[in-house]
Design a protein around this motif. Structure first.
Motif, PDB file in Angstrom:
ATOM      1  N   ARG A 155      -3.589 -17.184  -1.139  1.00 26.67           N
ATOM      2  CA  ARG A 155      -2.733 -15.121  -0.233  1.00 26.67           C
ATOM      3  C   ARG A 155      -1.698 -15.119  -1.093  1.00 26.67           C
ATOM      4  O   ARG A 155      -1.717 -14.169  -1.397  1.00 26.67           O
ATOM      5  CB  ARG A 155      -2.353 -16.837   0.920  1.00 26.67           C
ATOM      6  N   ARG A 169      -6.616 -13.297   2.904  1.00 32.27           N
ATOM      7  CA  ARG A 169      -5.513 -13.560   4.012  1.00 32.27           C
ATOM      8  C   ARG A 169      -6.131 -14.883   4.840  1.00 32.27           C
ATOM      9  O   ARG A 169      -6.882 -14.341   5.127  1.00 32.27           O
ATOM     10  CB  ARG A 169      -5.268 -11.789   4.717  1.00 32.27           C
ATOM     11  N   THR A 170      -5.230 -14.609   5.914  1.00 36.43           N
ATOM     12  CA  THR A 170      -5.589 -15.835   7.052  1.00 36.43           C
ATOM     13  C   THR A 170      -5.490 -15.176   8.242  1.00 36.43           C
ATOM     14  O   THR A 170      -4.251 -14.466   8.677  1.00 36.43           O
ATOM     15  CB  THR A 170      -5.037 -17.430   6.913  1.00 36.43           C
ATOM     16  N   VAL A 188     -10.222 -17.388   6.376  1.00 33.71           N
ATOM     17  CA  VAL A 188      -9.855 -17.193   5.736  1.00 33.71           C
ATOM     18  C   VAL A 188     -10.789 -16.108   5.607  1.00 33.71           C
ATOM     19  O   VAL A 188     -12.369 -16.357   5.457  1.00 33.71           O
ATOM     20  CB  VAL A 188     -10.321 -18.145   4.279  1.00 33.71           C
TER      21      VAL A 188
END
Length: 171
Positions: A87, A93-94, A105
């Motif tokens: 990230r 990105r989460t 994810v």
């Protein structure tokens, strides 16, 4: 009388000997060569240790950290740390997961733009490893399979425990 008289002798350092240190160093050198390929290609922030997860996310779509960890046979804790690093590198990105405690994810546009090159590197690396193994009389992949079979007969924990039972320092 010698100056060091009465002092305890310097203890033996068992870490000076390691049967598998050379294997770790070999893998470290090979990973450094792969990282050099990424640098040559202009892929900053990309580490060889990220590639399996990035390719897996591309092939299978967004996953929770738990699902991704199971998919690549890593612990949740290890994958959580790796996802944080990916990230920070701008590769994933989460987003909120199916419940309040989980995160999904997903790849960023940056990662989607390079995942094809990463898959090509993976295939080239596997081919180079096959070529390398063909040059030696006993391929590492066969060694690993043979070691797994031996450990199935008598586990590593049991083997170490038996040695420790004979060592007075273990007590």
């Amino acid at each position: 009388m010698p100056e060091d008289a009465g002092q305890d002798p310097v203890p033996e350092d068992p870490t000076g000997q390691s049967r598998w240190r050379s294997l770790r160093l070999l893998q470290q050198d090979m990973d450094a060569d792969i990282a050099r390929l990424y640098a040559d290609r202009g892929l900053p922030g990309l580490k060889p240790s990220f590639v399996m997860e990035l390719i897996r996310l591309h092939a299978q779509g967004p996953m929770t950290i738990t699902e991704l960890a199971a998919s690549v046979q890593r612990t949740h804790s290890a994958l959580s740390q790796k996802v944080k690093a990916m990230r920070e590198a701008g590769l994933v990105r989460t987003v909120p997961g199916p419940d309040a405690r989980s995160k999904r994810v997903t790849l960023t546009a940056k990662a989607r733009g390079v995942v094809g090159a990463l898959a090509a590197e993976w295939r080239a690396t596997e081919a180079a490893l096959a070529e390398l193994e063909a040059e030696v009389p006993y391929p590492l992949s066969r060694v690993v399979d043979d070691l797994r079979a031996a450990l199935a007969r008598r586990g590593f924990h049991e083997r170490i425990s038996a040695r420790l039972a004979e060592d007075p320092e273990w007590g």
